[in-house]
Design an enzyme around this catalytic site. Sequence first.
Site, PDB file in Angstrom:
ATOM      1  N   ASP A   9       0.819  -1.393   0.102  1.00 16.85           N
ATOM      2  CA  ASP A   9      -0.098   0.028  -0.045  1.00 16.85           C
ATOM      3  C   ASP A   9       0.671   1.249  -0.011  1.00 16.85           C
ATOM      4  O   ASP A   9       0.451   2.104  -0.662  1.00 16.85           O
ATOM      5  CB  ASP A   9      -1.093  -0.131   1.210  1.00 16.85           C
ATOM      6  N   THR A  25     -16.155  13.500  30.654  1.00 17.42           N
ATOM      7  CA  THR A  25     -15.254  12.546  30.216  1.00 17.42           C
ATOM      8  C   THR A  25     -15.177  12.399  28.847  1.00 17.42           C
ATOM      9  O   THR A  25     -13.986  12.186  28.184  1.00 17.42           O
ATOM     10  CB  THR A  25     -15.482  11.325  31.314  1.00 17.42           C
TER      11      THR A  25
END
Length: 259
Positions: A109, A184
Amino acid sequence: MVFVLDVGNTNIVLGIYKDKELMVEWRLSTDYKKTSDEYMIEVSQLFNYSKIDVNEVSGVIISSVVPNIMYSLEHMVRKFFNKKPLVVGPGVKTGINIKYDNPKEVGADRIVNAVAAHEMYKSSLVIIDFGTATTFCAVGKNGDYIGGTICPGIKISSDALFQRAAKLPKVELVKPDTVICKNTVSSMQAGIIYGYIGQVDYIVTKIKQEMEAMGESCPIVVATGGLANLIAEGSTVIDKVVPYLTLEGLRIIYEKNKE
């Protein structure tokens, strides 16, 4: 028409080119347990859905970073298309001169991306591919593959945080507006996304410095892969985002080798 397949660790990206035009692009999950017949059924359904005649396909090319899937895919191509696929690897003409210590270690790739970007820009290049792993490749203006860097992909980093910290949830990869967050989920998103942007900018800056010391001045930074746009929005170093860079490289390599 040419059928191109880019086999990654998570997805197989498939495309159909008519001359130089990408007519359609599909994605399948990478699964080495599937048989050639199972892949043939999936590919057949994609062709039927897009109303593409399989008999119009004149050639097939594959690049893969997953060796244990290749038997099934190559057998599928022979059975469904009645053709022998061109597989990117040693002996295939690319026009890229690989300067790696061991050229066989460079993922197909990465070479395919280098071929496409070099053809497009004819310049010194830094190519970033945001896949399962994120790869950074330095390519010289004359087409030399100089080398690069590999680091965990952004999804791997996110999943590791979720899996190894008992109280932290799995979060969507979305960029918050601020780094100072009040909950969070947003705090995790900010850390993952902005932290990755910082990593990309630092690595690219170091690569560019080293390339310029080699005489490869002002390299163009090209990004591709599923999360390229997300990171490019906040990056100060990415010049171009080319979503189907690998597919384009496969088309070019096929043209170089079709004789």
